[in-house]
Design a protein around this motif. Structure first.
Motif, mmCIF file in Angstrom:
data_model
loop_
_atom_site.group_PDB
_atom_site.id
_atom_site.type_symbol
_atom_site.label_atom_id
_atom_site.label_comp_id
_atom_site.label_asym_id
_atom_site.label_seq_id
_atom_site.Cartn_x
_atom_site.Cartn_y
_atom_site.Cartn_z
ATOM 1 N N ALA A 277 -6.775 -5.205 -1.587
ATOM 2 C CA ALA A 277 -6.228 -4.061 -2.302
ATOM 3 C C ALA A 277 -6.928 -3.877 -3.643
ATOM 4 O O ALA A 277 -7.271 -2.754 -4.040
ATOM 5 C CB ALA A 277 -4.724 -4.236 -2.503
ATOM 6 N N ARG A 278 -7.180 -4.957 -4.342
ATOM 7 C CA ARG A 278 -7.820 -4.862 -5.658
ATOM 8 C C ARG A 278 -9.316 -4.598 -5.559
ATOM 9 O O ARG A 278 -9.899 -3.949 -6.430
ATOM 10 C CB ARG A 278 -7.498 -6.119 -6.456
ATOM 11 C CG ARG A 278 -6.055 -6.068 -6.973
ATOM 12 C CD ARG A 278 -5.370 -7.394 -7.049
ATOM 13 N NE ARG A 278 -3.952 -7.170 -7.405
ATOM 14 C CZ ARG A 278 -3.004 -6.878 -6.496
ATOM 15 N NH1 ARG A 278 -3.308 -6.773 -5.207
ATOM 16 N NH2 ARG A 278 -1.759 -6.684 -6.887
ATOM 17 N N SER A 297 -1.652 -5.211 -11.366
ATOM 18 C CA SER A 297 -0.362 -5.359 -10.697
ATOM 19 C C SER A 297 -0.281 -4.374 -9.538
ATOM 20 O O SER A 297 -1.051 -3.415 -9.448
ATOM 21 C CB SER A 297 0.775 -5.083 -11.683
ATOM 22 O OG SER A 297 0.795 -3.700 -12.024
ATOM 23 N N GLU A 298 0.685 -4.573 -8.661
ATOM 24 C CA GLU A 298 0.848 -3.682 -7.520
ATOM 25 C C GLU A 298 1.140 -2.252 -7.976
ATOM 26 O O GLU A 298 0.670 -1.284 -7.362
ATOM 27 C CB GLU A 298 1.964 -4.205 -6.615
ATOM 28 C CG GLU A 298 2.067 -3.478 -5.298
ATOM 29 C CD GLU A 298 2.979 -4.197 -4.308
ATOM 30 O OE1 GLU A 298 3.869 -3.528 -3.765
ATOM 31 O OE2 GLU A 298 2.793 -5.410 -4.096
ATOM 32 N N ALA A 303 -2.361 4.273 -3.753
ATOM 33 C CA ALA A 303 -1.805 4.122 -2.406
ATOM 34 C C ALA A 303 -2.889 3.732 -1.405
ATOM 35 O O ALA A 303 -2.652 2.914 -0.503
ATOM 36 C CB ALA A 303 -1.124 5.429 -1.986
ATOM 37 N N GLU A 304 -4.078 4.284 -1.559
ATOM 38 C CA GLU A 304 -5.173 3.956 -0.644
ATOM 39 C C GLU A 304 -5.520 2.473 -0.690
ATOM 40 O O GLU A 304 -5.788 1.849 0.340
ATOM 41 C CB GLU A 304 -6.401 4.795 -0.988
ATOM 42 C CG GLU A 304 -7.578 4.578 -0.048
ATOM 43 C CD GLU A 304 -8.763 5.453 -0.400
ATOM 44 O OE1 GLU A 304 -9.898 5.089 -0.037
ATOM 45 O OE2 GLU A 304 -8.563 6.508 -1.051
ATOM 46 N N ALA A 305 -5.505 1.904 -1.879
ATOM 47 C CA ALA A 305 -5.797 0.478 -2.028
ATOM 48 C C ALA A 305 -4.698 -0.372 -1.398
ATOM 49 O O ALA A 305 -4.976 -1.373 -0.726
ATOM 50 C CB ALA A 305 -5.967 0.132 -3.501
ATOM 51 N N LEU A 306 -3.449 0.015 -1.613
ATOM 52 C CA LEU A 306 -2.338 -0.721 -1.016
ATOM 53 C C LEU A 306 -2.404 -0.683 0.507
ATOM 54 O O LEU A 306 -2.145 -1.690 1.185
ATOM 55 C CB LEU A 306 -1.012 -0.139 -1.496
ATOM 56 C CG LEU A 306 -0.667 -0.369 -2.971
ATOM 57 C CD1 LEU A 306 0.536 0.465 -3.377
ATOM 58 C CD2 LEU A 306 -0.413 -1.857 -3.234
#
Length: 357
Positions: A277-278, A297-298, A303-306
């Protein structure tokens, strides 16, 4: 990369960093070494011949102590790339781990101070980042000594890239083949099945894949977890190539008793979700540097990374039986080699003492 509470960390105790993932509470709870014990007091710096170095190692880690004969040093370049379950698997083999954390100010030890084995983990910095991370100079020197003296060692991701540079190979920053993240297939070379260090690990991982219904193309392919932007583009002279992947021609190799892995046998599905994600957020330009991205942090992630992280986690969960089998076998082979090295060092010390008498 610095932990938010770096000033309060003590060498030898695993940090309970805020980024510890849900799959790592046991590691965070038990992953300590005996930094105040006589079994891991650093020996004086030894120079000269292999015999002199072995004698110094034997003096610092006497064979009369079972624990002392099984000390492995782990270099952890950053808090966001911990030893994870590999620490538990090494503990299960009965070793003591000495943790060295450059990110917390620990100095890189020399050969006489590491015990009977070495693990070098990954990190977001590059193998060329001497200006920001001057300890890389000492790490390269240590890795050269480890290979010269045939000390059992494992170098993972950044560790493998630094080892390549130390031994005369080359790491490209970034890789001309592009980065890799998530699960990829290792393409195993013919040498892999006969390699003195790697073949046992490979056999166990392939058997686990077969049991889990994961294709291996008759043992020539193996799923692994990866997360890297840089890559080794030239092997050191005399090194043996053991595996490639579509995005990394040099994935796994060996020099002496050092096994170098671009992939992450110490990782977990939750950890690869965090990394992926990062990494995607970094590629999207959310922050300029990868080291800064790893601290996001989250709530700061698009959203694309998550979503990319969640997909990577699902892939990793599918192949987790293979990753765990590989990691357990890696720990067993490393510890067995470390014990053999410690026995040889003790024998050399006894012979030297007898000659003096």
């Amino acid at each position: 990369m610095h932990s938010p509470d770096r000033a309060h960390r003590l060498p030898g105790v695993c940090p309970h960093v805020a980024t510890t993932t849900e799959d790592e509470p046991l590691y965070s709870r038990v992953m300590t070494d005996n930094s105040n014990s006589s079994t891991v007091v650093p020996a004086g710096r030894a120079a000269g011949s292999r015999e002199a170095r072995e004698a110094a190692a034997a003096s610092a880690f006497p064979a009369s102590s079972a624990a002392a004969a099984s000390v492995i040093t782990v270099v952890e370049p950053e808090a966001f790339a911990p030893l994870g379950p590999l620490g538990e698997w090494l503990f299960a083999e009965g070793v003591t781990l000495r943790m060295v954390r450059p990110w917390a100010g620990d100095a890189i030890p020399d050969l006489s101070e590491i015990g009977s084995g070495l693990v070098v983990l990954g990190g977001a910095m590059s193998a060329h980042d001497d200006a920001e991370h001057p300890w890389l100079v000492d790490l390269r020197a240590l890795l050269r000594d480890v290979v010269d003296e045939r000390v059992p060692a494992v170098a993972i991701c950044l560790g493998a890239q630094v080892a390549a540079e130390a031994l005369g190979g080359a790491t490209a920053v970034p890789s001309p083949h592009g980065g890799e993240g998530g699960v990829v297939e290792l393409e195993l070379t013919e040498a892999a099945g006969q390699d003195a260090v790697f073949s046992e690990i490979l056999d166990e991982a392939v058997r686990a894949a077969v049991r889990a219904g994961i294709p291996t193309r008759d043992g020539t392919r193996l799923p692994v977890i990866v997360s890297h932007e840089d890559g080794i583009v030239r092997l050191p002279e005399g090194a043996t190539l053991l595996a490639s992947s579509a995005g990394a021609p040099v994935q796994t190799w060996r020099a002496g008793r050092l096994l170098a892995l671009q992939h992450h046998p110490e990782s977990t599905p939750a950890r690869i979700e965090y990394w992926r994600a990062r990494s995607v957020a970094h590629a999207m330009g959310v922050v300029e540097k990868e080291e800064v991205a790893e601290a996001l942090s989250e709530a700061e992630l698009p959203a694309e990374a998550l979503q990319a992280g969640a997909r990577a986690r699902a892939e990793a969960e599918r192949v987790e039986p293979v990753i765990q089998a590989f990691g357990r076998a890696l720990a067993r082979v490393l510890v067995r080699g470390a014990r053999a090295y410690a026995s040889g060092a003790a024998r050399s010390a006894r012979e030297e003492a007898a000659a003096r008498d």
